[in-house]
Design an enzyme around this catalytic site. Sequence first.
Site, short mmCIF file in Angstrom:
data_model
loop_
_atom_site.label_atom_id
_atom_site.label_comp_id
_atom_site.label_asym_id
_atom_site.label_seq_id
_atom_site.Cartn_x
_atom_site.Cartn_y
_atom_site.Cartn_z
N ASP A 13 0.82 -1.23 0.00
CA ASP A 13 0.00 0.00 0.00
C ASP A 13 0.85 1.27 0.00
O ASP A 13 0.46 2.29 0.57
CB ASP A 13 -0.95 0.01 1.22
N LYS A 16 1.79 2.03 -5.15
CA LYS A 16 2.30 1.44 -6.40
C LYS A 16 1.37 1.73 -7.58
O LYS A 16 1.81 2.06 -8.66
CB LYS A 16 2.46 -0.08 -6.23
N GLY A 40 -4.50 -4.38 -3.76
CA GLY A 40 -5.51 -3.35 -4.01
C GLY A 40 -4.77 -2.10 -4.43
O GLY A 40 -4.07 -1.49 -3.62
N HIS A 41 -4.82 -1.75 -5.69
CA HIS A 41 -4.07 -0.62 -6.23
C HIS A 41 -5.04 0.48 -6.65
O HIS A 41 -5.96 0.24 -7.41
CB HIS A 41 -3.20 -1.07 -7.41
N GLN A 224 2.05 -6.07 -3.11
CA GLN A 224 2.58 -6.17 -1.75
C GLN A 224 3.90 -5.38 -1.61
O GLN A 224 4.06 -4.40 -2.31
CB GLN A 224 2.75 -7.65 -1.34
P1 GDP Z 1 -0.75 0.25 -3.54
O1 GDP Z 1 -1.32 -1.02 -3.01
O2 GDP Z 1 0.72 0.34 -3.32
O3 GDP Z 1 -1.11 0.51 -4.97
O4 GDP Z 1 -1.39 1.43 -2.68
P2 GDP Z 1 -2.95 1.60 -2.30
O5 GDP Z 1 -3.66 2.12 -3.50
O6 GDP Z 1 -3.48 0.39 -1.65
O7 GDP Z 1 -2.85 2.69 -1.16
C1 GDP Z 1 -2.27 3.93 -1.36
C2 GDP Z 1 -3.31 5.02 -1.07
O8 GDP Z 1 -2.69 6.27 -1.01
C3 GDP Z 1 -4.37 5.15 -2.16
O9 GDP Z 1 -5.57 5.55 -1.57
C4 GDP Z 1 -3.81 6.26 -3.06
O10 GDP Z 1 -4.82 6.96 -3.75
C5 GDP Z 1 -3.16 7.14 -2.03
N1 GDP Z 1 -1.98 7.88 -2.49
C6 GDP Z 1 -1.01 7.51 -3.36
N2 GDP Z 1 -0.04 8.44 -3.43
C7 GDP Z 1 -0.41 9.43 -2.59
C8 GDP Z 1 0.19 10.67 -2.19
O11 GDP Z 1 1.27 11.05 -2.62
N3 GDP Z 1 -0.49 11.42 -1.26
C9 GDP Z 1 -1.67 11.03 -0.72
N4 GDP Z 1 -2.25 11.80 0.17
N5 GDP Z 1 -2.26 9.86 -1.08
C10 GDP Z 1 -1.64 9.09 -1.98
P1 IMO Z 2 -0.89 -4.22 -2.20
O1 IMO Z 2 -0.46 -4.77 -3.55
C1 IMO Z 2 -0.85 -4.63 2.12
C2 IMO Z 2 -0.93 -8.70 3.73
C3 IMO Z 2 -2.17 -9.15 4.48
C4 IMO Z 2 -1.54 -10.11 5.48
C5 IMO Z 2 -0.44 -10.78 4.66
C6 IMO Z 2 -0.82 -12.12 4.07
O2 IMO Z 2 -2.18 -3.51 -2.24
O3 IMO Z 2 0.21 -3.45 -1.61
P2 IMO Z 2 -2.37 -12.85 2.03
O4 IMO Z 2 -3.83 -12.64 1.78
O5 IMO Z 2 -1.50 -12.28 0.97
O6 IMO Z 2 -2.03 -14.27 2.34
O7 IMO Z 2 -2.07 -12.02 3.39
O8 IMO Z 2 -0.13 -9.87 3.62
N1 IMO Z 2 -1.18 -8.20 2.36
C7 IMO Z 2 -1.10 -6.91 2.03
N2 IMO Z 2 -0.89 -5.80 2.78
N3 IMO Z 2 -0.97 -4.52 0.78
C8 IMO Z 2 -1.17 -5.60 0.00
O9 IMO Z 2 -1.17 -5.54 -1.34
C9 IMO Z 2 -1.28 -6.87 0.62
N4 IMO Z 2 -1.48 -8.13 0.18
C10 IMO Z 2 -1.40 -8.92 1.25
O10 IMO Z 2 -2.81 -8.07 5.11
O11 IMO Z 2 -0.91 -9.38 6.49
MG MG Z 3 -2.88 -1.65 -1.78
#
Ligand code: GDP
Ligand code: IMO
Ligand code: MG
Length: 430
Positions: A13, A16, A40-41, A224
């Site tokens: 998170d 990415k 979850g991206h 991840q």
């Molecule tokens: P990922 O799994 O690495 O793709 O990240 P996620 O999408 O799960 O979580 C990142 C969250 O931060 C999302 O809600 C993005 O919209 C938000 N985000 C990404 N870059 C920035 C930033 O520079 N500033 C802020 N405030 N939010 C951001």
């Molecule tokens: P993105 O791509 C954050 C965490 C779960 C748990 C562990 C194992 O959005 O960054 P799993 O279901 O993979 O067997 O769970 O890994 N986890 C993540 N945490 N971002 C993710 O993906 C994750 N995918 C799995 O919360 O701790």
């Molecule tokens: Mg994510």
Amino acid sequence: MAHVTVIGAQWGDEGKGKVVDWLASRADVVVRFQGGHNAGHTLVIDGKTIKLSLLPSGIVRPHTLSVIGNGVVVDPWALIEEIERVRAQDIPVSPETLLIAESAPLILPVHGALDRARELERGAGKIGTTGRGIGPAYEDKVARRGVRLCDLAEPPILREKVDHLLSHHNALLRGLGAAEIAPAEVLARLEEVTPRILPYAGAAWERLDALRRAGKRILFEGAQGVMLDVDHGTYPYVTSSNTCAAQAATGSGMPAAATGFVLGITKAYTTRVGSGPFPTEQDNEIGRRLGERGREFGTVTGRKRRCGWFDAVMVRQAVRTAGIDGIALTKLDVLDGLEELRICTGYRLNGEVINRLPAGQMAQASVEPVYETLDGWSESTQGARSWADLPANAVKYSRRIEELIGAPIALLSTSPERDDTILMRDPFEG
Ligand code: GDP
Ligand code: IMO
Ligand code: MG
């Protein structure tokens, strides 16, 4: 260096999706190479939010090919649902724009059932998985009893494999007191989904090879983060795949030398979802503030993310083990208005200061962070689009991070919006 590999440098998170989406304008292909719909991206484009789990973040660009590589575990039903969901947001998805490796292992209903039953059995010691069946599906792949996408085209093989797989797992489900699953039921569901998913299947490695030879730019999209890597993360509180850059090659069928510049996506602080050690966690007002300002709720499960200070020891270790050439520092804006900022520069363990995360579970749980304190900034960095727009203290904080982790900042993100991104050094230029 014409290709770029994006990986998470912390516990996932990191942003990415946003960075891959931004970089995708410079790429011809975006390839997912590990993980599954545990990811979850989030993309925000002109105020419109798009959440992706299995689909590569290139899918929103009609002229970019999206590839789901052989290293990804694919839940066919989740994928179809996601395709429908993004189509409803006016994003076209067709076999012209999406290719799935025919050798990708499938996540079947039994995998989710096992994942959830095991977590229940672990009780307080649970890993906190996403419950999507990721671990059990990877286990079956390595145990050589997995069902692969290509098996859907060979019904006699498929029947045999499903029978074999369920005779193994039903024994386990019985032991865990969970309901058993009938092979006929799974086969019927697979038969139903086959015509909807098979048109996307193909020899992804061959297509990628041809594109690479034609000089096309490939962007590899990790899921991840390094600290969730099954080898290098906080085992057993990890996911079941390798999240390091080397996996981009194995998980797509490309040579190791083709993965190019490794961009580690790094949040300006730290978060984690699920259980496991988190030395810089702030279970207090600071943590709550970071969570609120950063909107730290899981994209997949909606769980609240644990929040804490930037851990330079951990990211430095990720830089070294995953071969990160440069980072994209994200969510710097979330730190706006904090009077003081802390960065963890070492861990204290048994009276000694160490500069790496130890491997043992007891040691990982007992390390105490050694902090360095920096002045915060009161100005807003939100939406900043040039380095010169950043307050002096934000620049100092970023420079200190570079110094401590031993990798330069290639990109800086200052809001969820696609274009609120500062380019310091083009990763496609190496
Ligand atoms: P990922 O799994 O690495 O793709 O990240 P996620 O999408 O799960 O979580 C990142 C969250 O931060 C999302 O809600 C993005 O919209 C938000 N985000 C990404 N870059 C920035 C930033 O520079 N500033 C802020 N405030 N939010 C951001
Ligand atoms: P993105 O791509 C954050 C965490 C779960 C748990 C562990 C194992 O959005 O960054 P799993 O279901 O993979 O067997 O769970 O890994 N986890 C993540 N945490 N971002 C993710 O993906 C994750 N995918 C799995 O919360 O701790
Ligand atoms: Mg994510």
